[in-house]
Motif scaffolding. Structure first.
Motif, PDB file in Angstrom:
ATOM      1  N   SER A  66      11.497 -18.394  14.126  1.00  0.00           N
ATOM      2  CA  SER A  66      10.929 -18.379  15.379  1.00  0.00           C
ATOM      3  C   SER A  66       9.843 -19.520  15.594  1.00  0.00           C
ATOM      4  N   ASP A  67      10.069 -19.809  17.006  1.00  0.00           N
ATOM      5  CA  ASP A  67       9.438 -21.096  17.433  1.00  0.00           C
ATOM      6  C   ASP A  67       9.806 -22.507  16.968  1.00  0.00           C
ATOM      7  N   ARG A  68      10.866 -22.298  16.224  1.00  0.00           N
ATOM      8  CA  ARG A  68      11.509 -23.428  15.471  1.00  0.00           C
ATOM      9  C   ARG A  68      13.004 -23.421  16.008  1.00  0.00           C
ATOM     10  N   THR A  69      13.369 -24.839  16.108  1.00  0.00           N
ATOM     11  CA  THR A  69      14.770 -25.149  16.379  1.00  0.00           C
ATOM     12  C   THR A  69      15.496 -25.085  15.015  1.00  0.00           C
ATOM     13  N   SER A  70      16.611 -24.243  14.865  1.00  0.00           N
ATOM     14  CA  SER A  70      17.321 -23.984  13.859  1.00  0.00           C
ATOM     15  C   SER A  70      18.640 -24.348  13.875  1.00  0.00           C
ATOM     16  N   PHE A  71      19.456 -25.092  12.812  1.00  0.00           N
ATOM     17  CA  PHE A  71      20.825 -25.182  12.506  1.00  0.00           C
ATOM     18  C   PHE A  71      21.084 -24.298  11.483  1.00  0.00           C
ATOM     19  N   GLY A  94      12.941 -23.874  19.733  1.00  0.00           N
ATOM     20  CA  GLY A  94      12.992 -22.577  19.413  1.00  0.00           C
ATOM     21  C   GLY A  94      14.493 -21.849  19.201  1.00  0.00           C
ATOM     22  N   HIS A  95      15.482 -22.600  19.676  1.00  0.00           N
ATOM     23  CA  HIS A  95      16.713 -22.121  19.723  1.00  0.00           C
ATOM     24  C   HIS A  95      17.220 -22.147  18.278  1.00  0.00           C
ATOM     25  N   THR A  96      18.240 -21.212  18.181  1.00  0.00           N
ATOM     26  CA  THR A  96      19.210 -21.342  17.102  1.00  0.00           C
ATOM     27  C   THR A  96      20.535 -21.559  17.043  1.00  0.00           C
ATOM     28  N   VAL A  97      21.023 -22.825  16.695  1.00  0.00           N
ATOM     29  CA  VAL A  97      22.472 -23.522  16.799  1.00  0.00           C
ATOM     30  C   VAL A  97      23.063 -23.100  15.669  1.00  0.00           C
ATOM     31  N   ALA A  98      24.125 -22.422  15.881  1.00  0.00           N
ATOM     32  CA  ALA A  98      24.834 -22.230  14.650  1.00  0.00           C
ATOM     33  C   ALA A  98      26.068 -22.831  14.781  1.00  0.00           C
ATOM     34  N   GLU A 158       6.806 -24.019   6.508  1.00  0.00           N
ATOM     35  CA  GLU A 158       6.646 -24.207   7.825  1.00  0.00           C
ATOM     36  C   GLU A 158       7.000 -25.300   8.570  1.00  0.00           C
ATOM     37  N   PRO A 159       8.389 -25.528   8.373  1.00  0.00           N
ATOM     38  CA  PRO A 159       8.909 -27.129   9.055  1.00  0.00           C
ATOM     39  C   PRO A 159       9.094 -26.588  10.445  1.00  0.00           C
ATOM     40  N   SER A 160       9.261 -27.571  11.245  1.00  0.00           N
ATOM     41  CA  SER A 160       9.334 -27.675  12.785  1.00  0.00           C
ATOM     42  C   SER A 160      10.839 -27.459  13.014  1.00  0.00           C
ATOM     43  N   LEU A 161      11.582 -28.079  12.174  1.00  0.00           N
ATOM     44  CA  LEU A 161      13.163 -27.921  12.250  1.00  0.00           C
ATOM     45  C   LEU A 161      13.725 -27.484  11.044  1.00  0.00           C
ATOM     46  N   LEU A 162      14.419 -26.408  11.199  1.00  0.00           N
ATOM     47  CA  LEU A 162      15.055 -25.730  10.133  1.00  0.00           C
ATOM     48  C   LEU A 162      16.718 -25.555   9.919  1.00  0.00           C
ATOM     49  N   ILE A 163      17.137 -26.225   8.643  1.00  0.00           N
ATOM     50  CA  ILE A 163      18.721 -26.344   8.536  1.00  0.00           C
ATOM     51  C   ILE A 163      18.889 -25.279   7.325  1.00  0.00           C
ATOM     52  N   LEU A 164      19.928 -24.476   7.733  1.00  0.00           N
ATOM     53  CA  LEU A 164      20.345 -23.363   6.773  1.00  0.00           C
ATOM     54  C   LEU A 164      21.880 -23.517   6.698  1.00  0.00           C
ATOM     55  N   ASP A 165      22.191 -23.932   5.461  1.00  0.00           N
ATOM     56  CA  ASP A 165      23.652 -24.163   5.269  1.00  0.00           C
ATOM     57  C   ASP A 165      24.210 -23.164   4.098  1.00  0.00           C
ATOM     58  N   GLU A 166      24.820 -22.337   4.741  1.00  0.00           N
ATOM     59  CA  GLU A 166      25.299 -21.048   3.834  1.00  0.00           C
ATOM     60  C   GLU A 166      24.316 -20.498   2.877  1.00  0.00           C
ATOM     61  N   ALA A 167      22.883 -20.308   3.468  1.00  0.00           N
ATOM     62  CA  ALA A 167      21.801 -20.240   2.922  1.00  0.00           C
ATOM     63  C   ALA A 167      21.906 -18.613   1.897  1.00  0.00           C
ATOM     64  N   THR A 168      22.623 -17.887   2.673  1.00  0.00           N
ATOM     65  CA  THR A 168      22.800 -16.585   2.148  1.00  0.00           C
ATOM     66  C   THR A 168      24.068 -16.195   1.358  1.00  0.00           C
ATOM     67  N   SER A 169      24.888 -17.295   0.964  1.00  0.00           N
ATOM     68  CA  SER A 169      26.295 -17.266   0.313  1.00  0.00           C
ATOM     69  C   SER A 169      26.116 -16.419  -0.931  1.00  0.00           C
ATOM     70  N   SER A 170      24.895 -16.418  -1.520  1.00  0.00           N
ATOM     71  CA  SER A 170      24.760 -16.075  -3.017  1.00  0.00           C
ATOM     72  C   SER A 170      24.165 -14.647  -3.308  1.00  0.00           C
TER      73      SER A 170
END
Length: 685
Positions: free
Chosen positions: A617-622, A459-463, A587-599
């Motif tokens: 929410s309720d997911r681990t995110s990188f 559930g944490h967001t790791v930047a 609806e993944p359990s692990l989310l990876i966002l790599d500069e997802a809002t750059s454009s």
């Protein structure tokens, strides 16, 4: 401008794995070496690259023909039809020779006095001193005073016509069957190459120019099909014709057969000498074809950059140089191999002259009939013609085998490590990710990540932040198993990811990258790609949550708007929103966002931050970000430099330390960094 193939995940098919610490990203990009020496490193690293050495023709040709083994029954029918067809064709000249004897006998018999016997006519000729005519007459079945037997002649000609017609029909049937066999074999080859590409590790594509790889799976496979189609039928027919004709020639006259055979060693010698020279040219031809395709693909995909920087002349010059190399190789290959045909025709004509002279002398001496000589001359043509065809097929065979060798290089490339036979499964998914003393490097002599350990709680967001080349994207690529670790392990909810099936692992991960990937289809199809079984209501809900619905409603066809393969009919920001909606739907359990809002624009970014907060929410995110404003609320921020985590904590904690993160933050919000200071000292601004 080089592009690379995009890895796809079960959750969201995305483009190439971002822009950090990988070939094409933050890590130093592996330099492109000269052809044939791409990549360096382990022995398999250059697999699939254009070969500079001479190809091994024999084993490659046997391997290519071995791909026809599943069609034994069809090949047996093809060989049977070819044998019968060639047999009919070989019998034709002998029958026509009999027709010639009927005509010649009739002409001679009409000139002899009627009422006498053949023996009397021979005796009269000898008495008059015409011994040569008497010897010839003695071997003829002549009736003095009787002309041509047209009834017998018509029967012989009809028989010859029937044999030739049957031979043509059987040859057509054989060609039809062979075409089916070749096309099915090539179809299987394409399928195997496609499956192989899906099993190859990502480092293989990092070392391959895309145009070169596409050339192997398109141009080279098409050339294999063409070569097999044009050579196998002629090869089989020509060999059978040579054997059949040679047998009949020895039956008619062993002496003339030996005269005709003189052409064989000459033909073989000339063909070998010429083929040896043209072989290298054909290898170079297909090598330059692949390189030119890669160059065109790069220039086309980077067309805007070429225009912006005014490098059209350089691109045109590079194209002209490579095109000139391809021209010289192609011209050399075709010219040298093209010498084979006239050389064989010259040798065949010499053989024809020798047979005509010796045959004429034997007819005059009465040891052969005129029809047999005429048939033998036809057989000599039939004998030299397939030899000439075999020689002329040398260029096609070499070209086809050269292409086959390039395709086999792809099929023989080392694959990614297979999934375990009894894979482990995550039975209680929470999204806890742990790195345990992980080490990884792209090149053995260039360390990147060394002894890295961290924990991402459920559930944490790791930047993950840091300068270019720090290893940010590499970190998430290792979680996805796009690359294999050198040491240590990564666990997902306590399960080592190397003990899981890749599909199972990636099916739990949603990935949104900076470089968007959309396929040719409707907007609805592109969103639904994240979860094909999603309902229309779920698709609309994901689109509304990620603000895709806002711009789609303004399009004439709405969600049925067809996006072309390049996605050129929607803006870069709109494409980014669609990929985010796709991940949202998965609806993944692990989310990876790599500069997802750059454009996207700033206002939309704020709205997307809210949407992604709900998505996380309720997911681990990188979250990989260069704009630090987007990750202030992260539960944990990792500051990376040179593959190491130099700082970690919350936004406020890291600012308070006045370390690397503080300097990076100041460089964005206070002013440009003039010179980088050591860790722990404030940077000059």
């Amino acid at each position: 401008m080089s592009e690379r193939d995009e890895p796809r995940t079960a959750a969201v098919p995305s483009q190439k794995p971002g822009g950090d610490a990988q070939p094409g990203g933050d890590a130093p990009t592996p330099r492109r070496l000269p052809p044939g020496r791409q990549g360096g490193g382990p022995p398999w690293a250059g697999a699939g690259m254009p070969a500079e050495r001479s190809m091994n023709f024999g084993p490659s040709a046997r391997r290519l023909l071995g791909r026809l083994r599943p069609y034994r029954l069809h090949l047996g029918a093809i060989i049977t039809l070819a044998v019968v067809s060639v047999g009919f064709s070989v019998a034709g000249p002998k029958i026509l020779g009999h027709a010639t004897d009927l005509i010649f006998t009739g002409v001679i018999g009409r000139q002899l006095p009627a009422g006498t016997t053949a023996e009397q006519a021979v005796s009269a000729a000898r008495a008059s001193g015409n011994n040569s005519f008497a010897d010839m007459l003695a071997r003829m079945d002549v009736v003095p005073g009787v002309g041509i037997d047209f009834n017998a002649l018509s029967r012989v000609l009809l028989l010859a016509l029937g044999l030739y017609l049957a031979a043509s029909l059987l040859s057509w049937w054989q060609g039809w069957l062979l075409n089916g066999v070749v096309q099915r074999a090539v179809q299987r080859l394409r399928g195997e190459v496609e499956e192989k590409l899906n099993r190859l590790p990502l480092p293989y594509f990092d070392r391959q120019p895309r145009g070169e790889l596409l050339s192997r799976v398109t141009n080279d496979i098409d050339n294999i099909a063409t070569s097999l189609q044009q050579t196998l039928s002629q090869l089989l027919t020509s060999l059978l014709t040579v054997v059949g004709v040679l047998a009949v020639m020895f039956w008619i006259s062993p002496l003339l057969a030996l005269v005709a055979l003189i052409a064989v060693p000459l033909s073989v010698l000339v063909t070998q000498r010429i083929a040896k020279r043209s072989q290298k040219q054909f290898i170079a031809q297909w090598k330059h074809t692949g390189e030119l395709n890669g160059q065109i693909e790069e220039a086309y995909t980077g067309h805007e950059l070429v225009k912006v920087f005014g490098r059209q002349r350089e691109v045109e010059a590079a194209f002209a140089a490579k095109n000139d190399e391809l021209f010289r190789a192609s011209f050399g290959a075709q010219f040298i191999s093209g010498i084979i045909m006239p050389s064989m025709m010259f040798i065949g004509n010499l053989s024809y002259v020798a047979i005509a002279v010796v045959g004429g002398l034997r007819v005059a001496s009465g040891t052969m009939s005129l029809g047999d000589v005429q048939a033998f001359i036809q057989y000599s043509r039939q004998f030299t013609q397939p030899l000439t065809q075999l020689a002329s097929m040398a260029n096609l065979l070499q070209s086809g085998v050269a292409s086959a060798e390039r395709v086999f290089a792809v099929l023989d490339a080392d694959e990614q490590t297979p999934d375990p036979v009894e894979p482990a499964r995550v039975t209680d998914p929470h999204g806890r990710v742990e790195f345990e003393h992980v080490s990884f490097r792209y090149e053995q002599d260039k360390p990147l990540i060394d002894d890295l350990s961290l924990v991402a709680e459920p559930g944490h967001t790791v930047a993950i932040v840091g300068p270019t080349g720090a290893g940010k994207t590499t970190l998430v690529n290792l979680v996805m198993r796009f690359y294999e670790l050198d040491a240590g392990r990564i666990t997902l909810d306590g399960v080592d990811i190397t003990t899981m099936r890749r599909d199972d692992l990636r099916g739990r991960v949603g990935m949104v990258l900076q470089d968007t990937w959309l396929f040719g289809g409707t907007i609805r199809d592109n969103i639904a790609y994240g979860r094909p079984d999603a309902t229309e209501e779920e698709i609309l809900a994901a689109a509304q949550a990620t603000f895709v619905d806002r711009f789609v409603r303004s399009l004439p066809d709405g969600y049925d708007t067809v996006i072309d393969e390049e996605g050129s009919n929607v803006s870069a920001g709109e494409k980014q929103l669609i990929t985010i909606a796709r991940a949202f739907l998965a609806e993944p359990s692990l989310l990876i966002l790599d500069e997802a809002t750059s454009s996207v624009d700033t206002r939309t970014e704020v709205l997307l931050q809210r949407a992604m907060a709900a998505l996380r929410s309720d997911r681990t995110s990188f979250v990989i970000a260069h704009r630090l404003s987007t990750i202030r609320d992260a539960d944990l921020i990792l500051m990376m430099e040179n593959g190491r985590i130099v700082e970690q904590g919350t936004h406020e904690q890291l600012l308070a330390t006045h370390g690397a993160y503080h300097r990076l933050y100041r460089s964005q919000f206070t002013g440009a960094v003039v010179d980088e200071e050591p860790v722990g000292q404030p940077a000059a601004v």
